[in-house]
Design an enzyme around this catalytic site. Sequence first.
Site, PDB file in Angstrom:
ATOM      1  N   HIS A 277       3.342  -5.853  -1.112  1.00 23.70           N
ATOM      2  CA  HIS A 277       3.280  -4.952  -2.245  1.00 23.70           C
ATOM      3  C   HIS A 277       1.924  -4.904  -2.896  1.00 23.70           C
ATOM      4  CE1 HIS A 277       7.552  -4.155  -2.225  1.00 23.70           C
ATOM      5  NE2 HIS A 277       7.692  -5.421  -1.897  1.00 23.70           N
ATOM      6  N   ARG A 278       0.985  -5.649  -2.325  1.00 25.36           N
ATOM      7  CA  ARG A 278      -0.331  -5.671  -2.962  1.00 25.36           C
ATOM      8  C   ARG A 278      -0.932  -4.292  -3.016  1.00 25.36           C
ATOM      9  NH1 ARG A 278      -1.933 -10.733  -0.813  1.00 25.36           N
ATOM     10  NH2 ARG A 278      -1.342 -12.209  -2.413  1.00 25.36           N
ATOM     11  N   ALA A 279      -0.711  -3.511  -1.949  1.00 25.34           N
ATOM     12  CA  ALA A 279      -1.317  -2.183  -1.894  1.00 25.34           C
ATOM     13  C   ALA A 279      -0.895  -1.367  -3.110  1.00 25.34           C
ATOM     14  CB  ALA A 279      -0.911  -1.479  -0.612  1.00 25.34           C
TER      15      ALA A 279
END
Lengths: 673, 352
Positions: A277-279
Amino acid sequence: MRRDLFPFAAVVGQEDLKTSLMLCAVNPAVGGVLIRGEKGTAKSTLVRALADILPELETAADCAFSCDPARPQEWCERCRERAAANRRVKKRRPILTLPLNATEDRVTGSLDFEEAVRSGRRVVSPGLLAAAHRGILYVDEVNLLDDHLVDIILDAAASGENRLEREGLSFRHPARFMLIGTMNPEEGELRPQFLDRFGLSVAVNAEPDEKLRVELMLRREEFDLDPAAFQRRYADETAALRLKLSEAGERLPLVEFPKRLRKFVAELAMGSHAAGHRADLFMEQAALAMAALEGALEATEAQVMAVAPLVLAHRRREAAPPPPPPPPPEEDKEKENEKQAPEEPEKAAENPEEAAPPPEKSRDEERENASPPETGDNQDEGGPEQSGAPEDNHVQIGETFRVKSIQAAKDRLRRRGSGRRSRSRVSQKQGRYVKSGPDRGGGDLALDATLRAAAPYQLSRPRTAGLAVTLTPADIREKEREKRLGNFLFFTVDASGSMGARGRMAASKGAIMSLLLDAYQKRDRVALISFRRGEASLNLPLTASIDLAGKLLAELPVGGRTPLSAGLSRTWLELRNALTKNPLARPIVVLITDGRSNVALGEGKPLDEALRLASVMGRDERIKYIVVDTEEPGAVTFGLASQLAAALSAAYFKINDLKADALVNIVKGNLEK
Amino acid sequence: MKKAGPIYPFPAIVGQERMKLALILNVINPGLSGVLIRGEKGTAKSTAVRALADILPEIYVVKDDPFQLSPDEELDWFTEIRASLGRVSGQERVSGEEIEREKRKVRVVELPVGATEDRVVGSLNLEEALKSGEKKVEPGLLAAAHRGILYVDEVNLLDDHVVDVLLDSAAMGVNAIEREGISFSHPARFTLVGTMNPEEGELRPQLLDRFGLCVNIEGISRPEDRVEVMERRAAFDHDPEAFSRRWAREAEGLAEQIEKARRLYPEAEIERESLFQIARYCLEVGVDGHRGDIIILKTAKTLAAFDGRARVSARDIETAAELALPHRVRRQPLMEMADNLETLRRKKQNAS
């Protein structure tokens, strides 16, 4: 402004990079930038210039850890003690350079030696992670950074704090920093988890426009002739940039991210199959920063779209495993290539289609080639294959690709040498000084660690005349050095007539070329052995010149029968020589063959003989074998190479399996260029 | 570099005009950032670099400064370094007049192939630490080479992590030390002169790119010249001082010419159209980045200045391109290095 800084505003072009750096300057949560690109494209120049226009931050006066007055829960001990008396000061957001040769103690922090000698107290001397808190940690050539430093950085980045447990110190302090790294992909890639830590990534290229190139030359020359005057000329623009960034920074907390955009962001991230989910998070933060820069109070689609490529470029993954490449067309256009092949290896590597020849071969010949190798038992002249390929052929190098990581197992032996394939402790006074350990009598004194060990006891020890520090044998610490060593890589290549068929040699050469490129990055030494006709020959003795190996590979002729046993025994001979000269070496043998054999050394069946030899060779644990099977998947397969691999206790690959898992499909155009 | 024994005079080197020219250009303009000399053994590579001492210009440095700082241009560094060495507080600025200065020749510092990393970047000073209990920096070779010439014989055999260090400081012009308990930086801008025998393996493209110019040299093939080489060498070995005296006038002449060129360089002018020509050159052969463009421009201007002209000619640009481009065309590992621009262009034409 420092005399040697080229003004940010004066850099020509590189708009993406400038934008990324400005986003980072406005919003630390953007997570830093990875700058990928060719050499000489103002990568370092821009990052260094950024230092001059970064906005200021508020911190407690004289705090070594840049404690944030707004976050009392994170304060360091000293700030907590004098909370009431804390004076607030403003200072420019720090940008710290982490040199490649930094030692661990300077990164994490260590015992303050001077203080310990003076007062006998154990006090922390803060390291780079402390200094970079709330600022930027900049690593030039970040892909060359040693693994143990990468681990420390990853650890701190993940937890947002740096925990220090060494030299009798137990200490923790917040370490939230942005990473900015530059790298040149030709020197190797980053580890995926490290890659993921960078919020944005930018590919930089040279300016293709003549006018801009001329402008760039002129500005550089003007700067070099009189830096101070040049800086003055751009002083107004620099001041304007500084103001813009600091205003944007102040506006940032007020900027909102509308709910509807969240979904949009998630879709974008999913569309490019970004891992984790970093993006999404980075995209949101970058869009916020973009809005703040543009003076808006609410982020818009346009701003998300503007930052999306920067966030996603290094996170994009292939949707599915890449489709298997089309079956290699049949028969090489060997004749045509004969002349060009040696001259244009790189061209061939670029244009796989060219190397993959058009189909021509008749059904009959194919069946002939597919006939079991044992038919070659009639060892005298005139096997069917030989009549099919009477003369030597040159084959171009096929498609190249990034290869899987191949390493010799790590052990505790100390070695000498250099390179970057397998990690090893080294005995010479070279290699990265990783950390210190107790005295082994090796004479490689770790002065800093020794002094730190002795420092706290100085007040109680009797003074030696003229010296401020008295050492006892128990204080002595030695340097533990570690480095990756290049391995010996032996390529043993089947160059018989059967390999020339149907583009197999082109594909094999492509695979070897890829391994050679990898060998270059790992600084290996390579040898090339080929077997064809009745014998095996050493085409290239162990050398560090990968270029030479590449050249020879391009020129390697194909044709004749398949003396696998001869190839194995020649390899064995070379291996033994190498191991005699260099007993600690851990050679890697890459055997490229389809496992067939139709010429024996002795009386027995060629294949049995080869398998017998292989099982003897496989017993030496110092050697790692890799069998690359060139047999193409099809109706009739014999699986001989896998038998051979089993006998050698080798790792077994088909050519396609050698390709590095396309986990992160990094800016592909760049790699292919 | 060791002072042992007399040095063979630079002008007395027979032939190898390209190499001599490249070295001279770098002496005139340190901004060219160095030269890589590729060639077989015994082609006077090392002799030429050592002989440079003859013709090096003089510069002002802060007296007894281990970091070779300039009293005119690097006062901010001087203040900073003094502060971090604990001699004065950071606030106290020094002005140019207070500093003792001395004039001396530009230095050639040799980096031995086996040098360890700490010798190159600098390390903790043992004596100070034991005697006074204070952390002091023991400057390394990079400090000694600042504003001078760093000479690496057999540069392709240099250990990998030392190459990293060179790249690091070449990129930033600063040597940042973060090791062994010391945190310290000092400026390190140097002209990198390397020699190599290509048979022993190529350089990493990145390091290659850091050399401004590159020359390929071969053994001399004309018999008369070979005899000349032998005779001069014999004369030098027999009586070095007499030999040097014989060449003193030419050496002085060259040194003067270099001095003049250094003064003339800032005034050298180049037509705008020529700049486009440079850009086209680089685009045509396909070099990485912009260093090629910049180096050609600088080299062309330096050539003009060396020739006593204030205007860059088309010929200057041609020569500059031949010196600055060949090694940049090797863009990736394993790409063959184009021996000279000619083959390069031919390749280009054949392709199209």
